[in-house]
Design an enzyme around this catalytic site. Structure first.
Site, PDB file in Angstrom:
ATOM      1  N   GLY A 157       0.763  -1.243   0.000  1.00 58.55           N
ATOM      2  CA  GLY A 157       0.000   0.000   0.000  1.00 58.55           C
ATOM      3  C   GLY A 157       0.790   1.286   0.000  1.00 58.55           C
ATOM      4  O   GLY A 157       0.226   2.356  -0.271  1.00 58.55           O
TER       5      GLY A 157
ATOM      6  N   GLU B 251       3.943  -6.754   1.713  1.00 56.93           N
ATOM      7  CA  GLU B 251       3.553  -7.077   0.335  1.00 56.93           C
ATOM      8  C   GLU B 251       3.560  -5.840  -0.560  1.00 56.93           C
ATOM      9  O   GLU B 251       2.526  -5.473  -1.123  1.00 56.93           O
ATOM     10  CB  GLU B 251       2.139  -7.656   0.319  1.00 56.93           C
ATOM     11  CG  GLU B 251       1.912  -8.874   1.176  1.00 56.93           C
ATOM     12  CD  GLU B 251       0.436  -9.257   1.263  1.00 56.93           C
ATOM     13  OE1 GLU B 251      -0.445  -8.412   0.974  1.00 56.93           O
ATOM     14  OE2 GLU B 251       0.175 -10.404   1.624  1.00 56.93           O
ATOM     15  N   PRO B 252       4.683  -5.172  -0.698  1.00 58.07           N
ATOM     16  CA  PRO B 252       4.677  -3.978  -1.539  1.00 58.07           C
ATOM     17  C   PRO B 252       4.615  -4.332  -3.021  1.00 58.07           C
ATOM     18  O   PRO B 252       5.212  -5.320  -3.451  1.00 58.07           O
ATOM     19  CB  PRO B 252       6.021  -3.321  -1.207  1.00 58.07           C
ATOM     20  CG  PRO B 252       6.909  -4.476  -0.858  1.00 58.07           C
ATOM     21  CD  PRO B 252       6.023  -5.492  -0.174  1.00 58.07           C
ATOM     22  N   GLY B 253       3.894  -3.546  -3.775  1.00 53.76           N
ATOM     23  CA  GLY B 253       3.857  -3.717  -5.225  1.00 53.76           C
ATOM     24  C   GLY B 253       4.318  -2.439  -5.900  1.00 53.76           C
ATOM     25  O   GLY B 253       5.415  -2.334  -6.433  1.00 53.76           O
TER      26      GLY B 253
ATOM     27  N   ARG C 284      -4.739   3.041 -16.015  1.00 60.71           N
ATOM     28  CA  ARG C 284      -4.859   3.796 -14.765  1.00 60.71           C
ATOM     29  C   ARG C 284      -5.500   5.188 -14.933  1.00 60.71           C
ATOM     30  O   ARG C 284      -6.359   5.558 -14.138  1.00 60.71           O
ATOM     31  CB  ARG C 284      -3.500   3.919 -14.059  1.00 60.71           C
ATOM     32  CG  ARG C 284      -2.840   2.569 -13.763  1.00 60.71           C
ATOM     33  CD  ARG C 284      -1.649   2.664 -12.818  1.00 60.71           C
ATOM     34  NE  ARG C 284      -2.089   3.066 -11.509  1.00 60.71           N
ATOM     35  CZ  ARG C 284      -1.961   4.270 -11.005  1.00 60.71           C
ATOM     36  NH1 ARG C 284      -1.341   5.200 -11.683  1.00 60.71           N
ATOM     37  NH2 ARG C 284      -2.437   4.549  -9.826  1.00 60.71           N
TER      38      ARG C 284
ATOM     39  N   TYR D 116      -8.775   5.556 -12.782  1.00 63.77           N
ATOM     40  CA  TYR D 116      -8.646   6.277 -11.504  1.00 63.77           C
ATOM     41  C   TYR D 116      -8.276   7.742 -11.694  1.00 63.77           C
ATOM     42  O   TYR D 116      -7.810   8.383 -10.742  1.00 63.77           O
ATOM     43  CB  TYR D 116      -7.548   5.650 -10.621  1.00 63.77           C
ATOM     44  CG  TYR D 116      -7.434   4.154 -10.654  1.00 63.77           C
ATOM     45  CD1 TYR D 116      -8.448   3.348 -10.113  1.00 63.77           C
ATOM     46  CD2 TYR D 116      -6.325   3.529 -11.206  1.00 63.77           C
ATOM     47  CE1 TYR D 116      -8.331   1.970 -10.136  1.00 63.77           C
ATOM     48  CE2 TYR D 116      -6.201   2.155 -11.221  1.00 63.77           C
ATOM     49  CZ  TYR D 116      -7.212   1.378 -10.695  1.00 63.77           C
ATOM     50  OH  TYR D 116      -7.085   0.023 -10.714  1.00 63.77           O
TER      51      TYR D 116
ATOM     52  N   CYS E 245     -11.495   4.056 -28.981  1.00 65.32           N
ATOM     53  CA  CYS E 245     -12.713   4.815 -29.246  1.00 65.32           C
ATOM     54  C   CYS E 245     -13.528   5.047 -27.984  1.00 65.32           C
ATOM     55  O   CYS E 245     -14.622   4.497 -27.824  1.00 65.32           O
ATOM     56  CB  CYS E 245     -13.512   4.114 -30.327  1.00 65.32           C
ATOM     57  SG  CYS E 245     -12.594   4.162 -31.855  1.00 65.32           S
ATOM     58  N   GLU E 246     -12.961   5.771 -27.068  1.00 66.94           N
ATOM     59  CA  GLU E 246     -13.649   6.176 -25.838  1.00 66.94           C
ATOM     60  C   GLU E 246     -13.047   7.488 -25.395  1.00 66.94           C
ATOM     61  O   GLU E 246     -11.824   7.658 -25.468  1.00 66.94           O
ATOM     62  CB  GLU E 246     -13.374   5.173 -24.706  1.00 66.94           C
ATOM     63  CG  GLU E 246     -14.092   3.901 -24.877  1.00 66.94           C
ATOM     64  CD  GLU E 246     -14.547   3.290 -23.562  1.00 66.94           C
ATOM     65  OE1 GLU E 246     -14.695   4.028 -22.562  1.00 66.94           O
ATOM     66  OE2 GLU E 246     -14.758   2.080 -23.565  1.00 66.94           O
TER      67      GLU E 246
HETATM   68  N1  LLP Z   1      -1.463  -6.938  -0.845  1.00 63.78           N
HETATM   69  C1  LLP Z   1      -2.755  -7.048  -1.186  1.00 63.78           C
HETATM   70  C2  LLP Z   1      -3.603  -7.998  -0.481  1.00 63.78           C
HETATM   71  C3  LLP Z   1      -3.279  -6.224  -2.211  1.00 63.78           C
HETATM   72  O1  LLP Z   1      -4.558  -6.315  -2.539  1.00 63.78           O
HETATM   73  C4  LLP Z   1      -2.423  -5.307  -2.884  1.00 63.78           C
HETATM   74  C5  LLP Z   1      -2.927  -4.447  -3.946  1.00 63.78           C
HETATM   75  C6  LLP Z   1      -1.073  -5.255  -2.504  1.00 63.78           C
HETATM   76  C7  LLP Z   1      -0.628  -6.070  -1.474  1.00 63.78           C
HETATM   77  C8  LLP Z   1      -0.088  -4.332  -3.140  1.00 63.78           C
HETATM   78  O2  LLP Z   1      -0.425  -3.002  -2.944  1.00 63.78           O
HETATM   79  P1  LLP Z   1       0.587  -1.846  -3.377  1.00 63.78           P
HETATM   80  O3  LLP Z   1       1.815  -1.955  -2.513  1.00 63.78           O
HETATM   81  O4  LLP Z   1       0.912  -2.047  -4.810  1.00 63.78           O
HETATM   82  O5  LLP Z   1      -0.165  -0.607  -3.160  1.00 63.78           O
HETATM   83  N2  LLP Z   1      -4.682  -1.142  -9.891  1.00 63.78           N
HETATM   84  C9  LLP Z   1      -4.557  -0.137  -8.861  1.00 63.78           C
HETATM   85  C10 LLP Z   1      -3.954  -0.703  -7.593  1.00 63.78           C
HETATM   86  C11 LLP Z   1      -4.727  -1.878  -7.046  1.00 63.78           C
HETATM   87  C12 LLP Z   1      -4.070  -2.496  -5.828  1.00 63.78           C
HETATM   88  C13 LLP Z   1      -4.731  -3.781  -5.456  1.00 63.78           C
HETATM   89  N3  LLP Z   1      -4.155  -4.461  -4.346  1.00 63.78           N
HETATM   90  C14 LLP Z   1      -3.736   1.028  -9.400  1.00 63.78           C
HETATM   91  O6  LLP Z   1      -3.295   0.967 -10.538  1.00 63.78           O
HETATM   92  O7  LLP Z   1      -3.571   2.036  -8.726  1.00 63.78           O
END
Ligand code: LLP
EC number: 4.1.1.20
Length: 428
Positions: free
Chosen positions: A243, A277-279, A316, A320, A345-346
């Site tokens: 997050g 769990e960073p993404g 994105r 959003y 086409c949107e």
């Molecule tokens: N753990 C869980 C259970 C999650 O659902 C997520 C993201 C993460 C970790 C990783 O979160 P992060 O560190 O990346 O914020 N598509 C959207 C973001 C959706 C995130 C969904 N869950 C966007 O492009 O902003």
């Protein structure tokens, strides 16, 4: 390394590390996602270093942010496991060489087949999002003669203060079990044969810049851990989710050092292995979407810069209202005010509205920045467009890690025989 490590102007041309983006466009075409290995590694290390005060921890990259095997493999090299949400992501994580015990499986809609797949693979942690799912996992484990190791995901009812569409920890959200129900559910599931419940998990949303809601949620989890232990449960793991946000303009990212300090402070007496769990924080800055300007056409207030990347490639902004910086690959110092739009086409296929951008002309190359997370992973073939290619750069070499692929190849079609007969001119 600064966050600019990956993509820099050199000799007037934007490079990914040592490779001119123009070279990649020439070799691979556009639109193409380009990832910098150095930027990925740098972010992974920043994250890990910020957690130095935490004695026992494990890091799992949120595969949904970027499931490319090459990306996962770089992160495995940085000591990351994987946070997954589907059988497909499980397959990707294993293919990238992640050890099954370093995989955490979250998600509210795991199918019975996916639960069995996770058990067959020996996934280390299944994050249960509901009691029924726990029942199903236990039953499957017993049937397979294995023991499932799982955690219970808690919905702490805390608003993460981010975009509503990426908020996951409020009481009206589908994720996890309500805080008030957590103890009862934990008690019941912990008695189930086949299931070892060793912890709890929380994730309240994405693109979080303010640490306070995270702290509030973590404190609630701390209270719950104490309450569970008081009832005799053995809690060895707490998954604090992902997050942490990044800045999509030119400002500072979510304060990872302050995050590490806050977590260390809040959890100092928990005596568990903490999981993260960073993404986005790891991958966002490490990728750009390389695109070519197709047309510059007049508009009422300012021109439309029509690029060859669309909302199907990078969803994105349409989803959003997200901001991705648009920059010329060979900027000439001049600027222009323009709408930057894709070919789909949107009207939502728009990357910038009346924005001051580098002056570009037809045929010029440009990038949409900070597209390494939730870029390629959310792409579709809408408008029967191809999926963009993906390229990884390391130093002065680059490789295609996913080819451009036509819509028809991704979704092979077949005709019902009654239509086929008609198509061929036979009587149906
Ligand atoms: N753990 C869980 C259970 C999650 O659902 C997520 C993201 C993460 C970790 C990783 O979160 P992060 O560190 O990346 O914020 N598509 C959207 C973001 C959706 C995130 C969904 N869950 C966007 O492009 O902003």
């Amino acid at each position: 390394m600064s966050r600019d490590t990956g993509f820099v102007l050199r000799g007037g041309a934007l490079h990914a590390e040592g490779v001119a983006l123009g070279r990649i466009a020439q070799a691979v075409g556009t639109p193409t996602y380009v990832y910098s290995t150095g930027a990925l590694r740098a972010a992974a290390r920043r994250f890990r270093e910020a957690l130095a005060p935490i004695p026992r921890k494990s890091l799992a990259f949120a595969v949904k942010a970027n499931p490319s095997l090459a990306v996962l493999s770089v992160l495995r090299g940085e000591g990351f496991g994987a946070d997954i949400v589907s059988g497909g992501e499980l397959t990707a994580a294993l293919a990238a060489g992640m050890a099954a015990e370093d995989i955490v499986y979250s998600g509210v809609g795991k199918t019975p087949e996916e639960l069995a797949q996770a058990l067959r693979a020996g996934v280390g942690h299944v994050n249960l999002e509901g009691e029924r799912e726990g029942d199903a996992l236990a039953a499957t484990a017993v049937r397979m003669g294995v023991e499932a190791t799982a955690m219970l995901r808690i919905n702490p009812d805390v608003d993460a203060g981010t975009h509503a569409k990426i908020t996951t920890g409020t009481s009206d959200s589908k994720f996890g079990v309500a805080f008030a129900d957590a103890i009862g559910i934990f008690d019941r599931l912990a008695r189930r044969p086949g299931l070892t419940l060793h912890g709890v998990a929380v994730h309240i949303g994405s693109q979080i810049m303010d640490l306070k809601p995270l702290e509030t949620a973590y404190r609630r989890i701390g209270e719950l851990v104490a309450a569970l232990r008081a009832r005799g449960h053995v809690i060895t793991h707490v998954d604090l989710g992902g997050g942490l946000g990044v800045d999509y303009h030119d400002g500072p990212d979510g304060d990872v050092a302050a995050y590490g300090e806050m977590v260390a402070r809040v959890t100092h007496d928990w005596d568990v292995t903490l999981m993260f769990e960073p993404g986005r924080y790891i991958a966002a800055h490490a990728g750009v979407l390389l695109t070519r300007v197709l047309w510059v056409k007049p508009g009422e207030e300012c021109p439309f810069v029509v690029i060859d990347a669309g909302m199907n490639d990078l969803a994105r902004p349409a989803l959003y209202d997200a901001w991705h910086e648009f920059a010329a690959v060979a900027p000439n110092g001049a600027t222009m005010r323009a709408h930057v739009v894709g070919p789909v086409c949107e009207s939502s296929d728009r990357f910038a509205k009346g924005r001051l951008i580098d002056r570009v002309r037809e045929g010029d190359l440009a990038v949409l920045r900070d597209a390494g997370a939730y870029g390629a992973s959310m792409a579709s073939c809408y408008n029967s467009r191809a999926l963009a290619a993906e390229v990884m750069v390391e130093g002065d070499r680059f490789a295609v890690i996913a080819p451009r692929i036509d819509a028809a190849a991704i979704r092979p079609q077949s005709m019902p025989d009654w239509l086929e007969a008609r198509r061929l001119g036979h009587a149906a």
